[in-house]
Enzyme design. Structure first.
Site, PDB file in Angstrom:
ATOM      1  N   ASN A  86       0.880  -1.172   0.000  1.00 39.13           N
ATOM      2  CA  ASN A  86       0.000   0.000   0.000  1.00 39.13           C
ATOM      3  C   ASN A  86       0.918   1.224   0.000  1.00 39.13           C
ATOM      4  O   ASN A  86       1.464   1.609   1.027  1.00 39.13           O
ATOM      5  CB  ASN A  86      -0.889  -0.031   1.246  1.00 39.13           C
ATOM      6  CG  ASN A  86      -1.884   1.118   1.273  1.00 39.13           C
ATOM      7  OD1 ASN A  86      -1.795   2.051   0.462  1.00 39.13           O
ATOM      8  ND2 ASN A  86      -2.821   1.053   2.191  1.00 39.13           N
ATOM      9  N   LYS A 124       3.412   0.785   3.086  1.00 38.39           N
ATOM     10  CA  LYS A 124       2.986  -0.250   4.032  1.00 38.39           C
ATOM     11  C   LYS A 124       3.050  -1.594   3.322  1.00 38.39           C
ATOM     12  O   LYS A 124       2.706  -1.684   2.140  1.00 38.39           O
ATOM     13  CB  LYS A 124       1.534  -0.003   4.463  1.00 38.39           C
ATOM     14  CG  LYS A 124       1.392   1.022   5.552  1.00 38.39           C
ATOM     15  CD  LYS A 124      -0.026   0.984   6.109  1.00 38.39           C
ATOM     16  CE  LYS A 124      -0.614   2.368   6.078  1.00 38.39           C
ATOM     17  NZ  LYS A 124      -2.039   2.458   6.219  1.00 38.39           N
ATOM     18  N   ARG A 173      -2.551  -2.100  -3.478  1.00 35.59           N
ATOM     19  CA  ARG A 173      -3.751  -1.294  -3.278  1.00 35.59           C
ATOM     20  C   ARG A 173      -3.652  -0.087  -4.201  1.00 35.59           C
ATOM     21  O   ARG A 173      -2.677   0.661  -4.144  1.00 35.59           O
ATOM     22  CB  ARG A 173      -3.837  -0.818  -1.834  1.00 35.59           C
ATOM     23  CG  ARG A 173      -5.014   0.106  -1.666  1.00 35.59           C
ATOM     24  CD  ARG A 173      -5.065   0.732  -0.309  1.00 35.59           C
ATOM     25  NE  ARG A 173      -6.259   1.549  -0.230  1.00 35.59           N
ATOM     26  CZ  ARG A 173      -6.273   2.784   0.225  1.00 35.59           C
ATOM     27  NH1 ARG A 173      -5.177   3.349   0.655  1.00 35.59           N
ATOM     28  NH2 ARG A 173      -7.394   3.456   0.259  1.00 35.59           N
ATOM     29  N   HIS A 175     -13.355   2.982  -0.768  1.00 34.75           N
ATOM     30  CA  HIS A 175     -13.446   1.986   0.318  1.00 34.75           C
ATOM     31  C   HIS A 175     -14.013   0.655  -0.185  1.00 34.75           C
ATOM     32  O   HIS A 175     -14.497  -0.148   0.611  1.00 34.75           O
ATOM     33  CB  HIS A 175     -14.366   2.454   1.465  1.00 34.75           C
ATOM     34  CG  HIS A 175     -13.834   3.570   2.292  1.00 34.75           C
ATOM     35  ND1 HIS A 175     -14.665   4.454   2.948  1.00 34.75           N
ATOM     36  CD2 HIS A 175     -12.573   3.959   2.575  1.00 34.75           C
ATOM     37  CE1 HIS A 175     -13.934   5.340   3.611  1.00 34.75           C
ATOM     38  NE2 HIS A 175     -12.661   5.074   3.387  1.00 34.75           N
ATOM     39  N   HIS A 228     -18.707   1.767   6.564  1.00 41.20           N
ATOM     40  CA  HIS A 228     -17.275   1.886   6.867  1.00 41.20           C
ATOM     41  C   HIS A 228     -17.082   3.236   7.548  1.00 41.20           C
ATOM     42  O   HIS A 228     -17.134   4.284   6.904  1.00 41.20           O
ATOM     43  CB  HIS A 228     -16.458   1.794   5.567  1.00 41.20           C
ATOM     44  CG  HIS A 228     -14.981   1.939   5.768  1.00 41.20           C
ATOM     45  ND1 HIS A 228     -14.088   0.892   5.631  1.00 41.20           N
ATOM     46  CD2 HIS A 228     -14.233   3.010   6.117  1.00 41.20           C
ATOM     47  CE1 HIS A 228     -12.866   1.314   5.885  1.00 41.20           C
ATOM     48  NE2 HIS A 228     -12.922   2.603   6.185  1.00 41.20           N
ATOM     49  N   GLY A 278     -14.485   5.185   9.542  1.00 40.93           N
ATOM     50  CA  GLY A 278     -13.119   5.380  10.030  1.00 40.93           C
ATOM     51  C   GLY A 278     -12.853   6.866  10.055  1.00 40.93           C
ATOM     52  O   GLY A 278     -13.756   7.641  10.370  1.00 40.93           O
ATOM     53  N   ASN A 279     -11.642   7.258   9.693  1.00 42.53           N
ATOM     54  CA  ASN A 279     -11.435   8.690   9.528  1.00 42.53           C
ATOM     55  C   ASN A 279     -12.203   9.155   8.299  1.00 42.53           C
ATOM     56  O   ASN A 279     -12.879  10.167   8.323  1.00 42.53           O
ATOM     57  CB  ASN A 279      -9.936   8.974   9.425  1.00 42.53           C
ATOM     58  CG  ASN A 279      -9.637  10.383   9.876  1.00 42.53           C
ATOM     59  OD1 ASN A 279     -10.465  11.041  10.508  1.00 42.53           O
ATOM     60  ND2 ASN A 279      -8.479  10.876   9.492  1.00 42.53           N
ATOM     61  N   ARG A 301     -13.901  15.664   6.543  1.00 40.63           N
ATOM     62  CA  ARG A 301     -14.633  15.976   5.310  1.00 40.63           C
ATOM     63  C   ARG A 301     -16.111  16.187   5.607  1.00 40.63           C
ATOM     64  O   ARG A 301     -16.690  15.491   6.446  1.00 40.63           O
ATOM     65  CB  ARG A 301     -14.505  14.845   4.288  1.00 40.63           C
ATOM     66  CG  ARG A 301     -13.105  14.600   3.820  1.00 40.63           C
ATOM     67  CD  ARG A 301     -13.095  13.603   2.657  1.00 40.63           C
ATOM     68  NE  ARG A 301     -11.785  13.022   2.480  1.00 40.63           N
ATOM     69  CZ  ARG A 301     -11.525  11.717   2.570  1.00 40.63           C
ATOM     70  NH1 ARG A 301     -12.492  10.847   2.802  1.00 40.63           N
ATOM     71  NH2 ARG A 301     -10.299  11.283   2.420  1.00 40.63           N
ATOM     72  N   GLU A 347      -8.630  -4.983   4.842  1.00 46.59           N
ATOM     73  CA  GLU A 347      -8.450  -4.693   3.417  1.00 46.59           C
ATOM     74  C   GLU A 347      -7.219  -5.403   2.851  1.00 46.59           C
ATOM     75  O   GLU A 347      -7.243  -5.861   1.712  1.00 46.59           O
ATOM     76  CB  GLU A 347      -8.323  -3.170   3.220  1.00 46.59           C
ATOM     77  CG  GLU A 347      -9.654  -2.467   3.438  1.00 46.59           C
ATOM     78  CD  GLU A 347      -9.518  -0.966   3.657  1.00 46.59           C
ATOM     79  OE1 GLU A 347      -9.218  -0.572   4.800  1.00 46.59           O
ATOM     80  OE2 GLU A 347      -9.694  -0.203   2.710  1.00 46.59           O
TER      81      GLU A 347
HETATM   82  P1  AMP Z   1      -9.620   4.134  10.629  1.00 49.33           P
HETATM   83  O1  AMP Z   1      -9.630   5.203   9.559  1.00 49.33           O
HETATM   84  O2  AMP Z   1     -10.452   2.946  10.283  1.00 49.33           O
HETATM   85  O3  AMP Z   1      -8.225   3.779  11.101  1.00 49.33           O
HETATM   86  O4  AMP Z   1     -10.336   4.798  11.904  1.00 49.33           O
HETATM   87  C1  AMP Z   1      -9.771   5.877  12.579  1.00 49.33           C
HETATM   88  C2  AMP Z   1     -10.792   6.474  13.506  1.00 49.33           C
HETATM   89  O5  AMP Z   1     -11.288   5.473  14.401  1.00 49.33           O
HETATM   90  C3  AMP Z   1     -10.241   7.593  14.372  1.00 49.33           C
HETATM   91  O6  AMP Z   1     -10.834   8.815  13.996  1.00 49.33           O
HETATM   92  C4  AMP Z   1     -10.661   7.241  15.789  1.00 49.33           C
HETATM   93  O7  AMP Z   1     -11.377   8.289  16.320  1.00 49.33           O
HETATM   94  C5  AMP Z   1     -11.611   6.081  15.624  1.00 49.33           C
HETATM   95  N1  AMP Z   1     -11.482   5.141  16.731  1.00 49.33           N
HETATM   96  C6  AMP Z   1     -10.496   4.247  16.960  1.00 49.33           C
HETATM   97  N2  AMP Z   1     -10.705   3.609  18.136  1.00 49.33           N
HETATM   98  C7  AMP Z   1     -11.849   4.105  18.653  1.00 49.33           C
HETATM   99  C8  AMP Z   1     -12.600   3.866  19.848  1.00 49.33           C
HETATM  100  N3  AMP Z   1     -12.213   2.964  20.755  1.00 49.33           N
HETATM  101  N4  AMP Z   1     -13.724   4.580  20.041  1.00 49.33           N
HETATM  102  C9  AMP Z   1     -14.111   5.492  19.136  1.00 49.33           C
HETATM  103  N5  AMP Z   1     -13.465   5.758  17.999  1.00 49.33           N
HETATM  104  C10 AMP Z   1     -12.337   5.085  17.768  1.00 49.33           C
END
Ligand code: AMP
Length: 386
Positions: free
Chosen positions: A9, A16, A67, A156, A193, A195-196, A226, A368
């Site tokens: 990646n 990575k 990726r 995603h 999904h 995440g960030n 965003r 992923e």
């Molecule tokens: P990712 O992009 O999938 O790595 O997700 C990152 C996001 O997951 C970050 O903005 C964190 O705020 C959130 N995150 C990770 N662990 C936790 C948790 N225990 N509780 C709430 N949010 C989390």
């Protein structure tokens, strides 16, 4: 013959890598080379790859899976990266100017260092290319799409594909609770999904029929930084009213909006902690975030005609019980229920957290890299992995 699969990646300043053993696809080793192009780091992706390969000793993988962020309309599944495919990834650079170039650098580095090892591209957009035209097109003049590629590609995809497949497999097993499990072809899922970056997908029988990200990952859900859906007139309004350039508006919408824009913080853990302490700004930010998710669940239930399952994944979806509660509790009318105790369980395993409504609610940790390894291995071995 070697059965290892190397997954790469490549980002603009990092590489990575993960090594898997096929066909079980167990993770053998992984790592990350950082600070590419900085004085203290390797200068190029070729140098970064050289350090990965020296760390791996004399391992010569059976296939390298890359990726790749943007596959446009061309790539609807994993693709052997021959000359034609590489040229096509290059042609798509204008659609992902920050992301496709490092992937190309990674591909070139492998071609140089691992002569004759097949390379496979797995694209973030590919899973969404089954969307019907009615979902993929914007209501713009035809020339916008024809001459400038303005249509909905999604992102995603590898994650949505992985979790929808694992969710289907999970529900077929006895711990899926259903007395007569339905076949995979019958499941209508909404996958979330979170995440960030955040996106939703409507998946019918393992096939994507709609997704919330569009031309770029800016459309759809509220994310860390965003804004997601927005009246496009806000862009020109901000240009005129605040005197911002196109680039500056782009920065505001992509980097300074979302949860960060609403309450100054994009880490959901922090936002949740503040809301729990009675911070009204953080609480409102979470309301806006969760309301947008519910809006998409409702929209996709209407597109699918029936909601059989809601699947949470990624950093927030897998870990934040409070976000899942805020999303699910008001959705009782759609058959969504939540078992409060099951919702609080922390685990790396797929799990079911509903209280027995018509829609299963699942948490499926995404992987992923393993999905890329599975597809890359499947392609070179001729298996139907896509
Ligand atoms: P990712 O992009 O999938 O790595 O997700 C990152 C996001 O997951 C970050 O903005 C964190 O705020 C959130 N995150 C990770 N662990 C936790 C948790 N225990 N509780 C709430 N949010 C989390």
């Amino acid at each position: 013959m070697t059965t290892t699969v190397l997954v790469l990646n490549a980002g603009s300043s990092s590489l990575k890598w993960m090594l898997f053993d096929a066909p079980a696809l167990s993770r053998l080793r992984s790592g990350m080379v950082e600070r590419l192009g900085e004085p203290t780091g390797p200068g190029t992706h070729a140098e970064a790859l050289a350090s990965v390969l020296s760390e791996l000793g004399n391992v010569r993988p059976a296939v390298v899976g890359h990726r790749i962020v943007h596959g446009g309309r061309t790539f609807t599944g994993p693709a052997l990266l021959d000359e034609y495919a590489v040229a096509e990834v290059q042609r798509l650079v204008p659609l992902a100017p920050l992301h496709n170039p490092p992937a190309l650098a990674g591909i070139a580095a492998v071609a140089e260092r691992l002569l004759h090892v097949p390379q496979v591209g797995v694209f973030d957009t590919a899973f969404h290319q089954t969307m019907p035209e009615a979902a993929a097109r914007y209501a713009l003049p035809l020339w916008c799409e024809r001459d400038h590629g303005v249509r909905r590609y999604g992102a995603h995809g590898t994650s949505h594909q992985y979790v929808s497949r694992v969710a289907g497999e999970f529900l077929q097993r006895t711990d899926g609770r259903d007395p007569e499990p339905r076949r995979r072809e019958d499941w209508n899922f909404v996958t979330l999904h979170l995440g960030n970056g955040c996106s939703a997908a409507a998946v019918r029988g393992g096939v994507c029929v709609d997704t919330s990200m569009g031309l770029t990952p800016l459309e759809g859900l509220v994310m860390g930084t965003r804004c997601g859906d927005l009246d496009p007139a806000a862009v020109t309004h901000l240009q005129r009213s605040a005197g911002l350039s196109a680039e500056e508006v782009n920065r505001v919408l992509n980097r300074e909006s979302g949860l960060k824009g609403l309450c100054g913080e994009n880490d959901v853990r922090r936002v949740l902690a503040r809301a729990a302490d009675g911070d009204a700004e953080a609480d409102l930010a979470l309301d806006i975030y969760c309301r947008r998710i519910r809006k998409y669940v409702g929209a996709y239930a209407a597109i699918l005609g029936r909601l059989d399952g809601l699947v949470f994944t990624a950093g927030v979806g897998e870990n934040a019980a409070e976000i899942r509660r805020r999303v699910c509790e008001p959705l009782g009318g759609f058959g969504v229920t939540l078992d409060a105790a099951a919702n609080e369980v922390r685990s790396k395993e797929p799990r079911r957290i509903d209280a027995g409504g018509s829609a299963a609610v699942l948490v499926v940790p995404t992987d992923e890299e393993q999905e890329i390894a599975r597809q890359a291995w499947g392609l070179v071995r001729g298996d139907d992995a896509a």
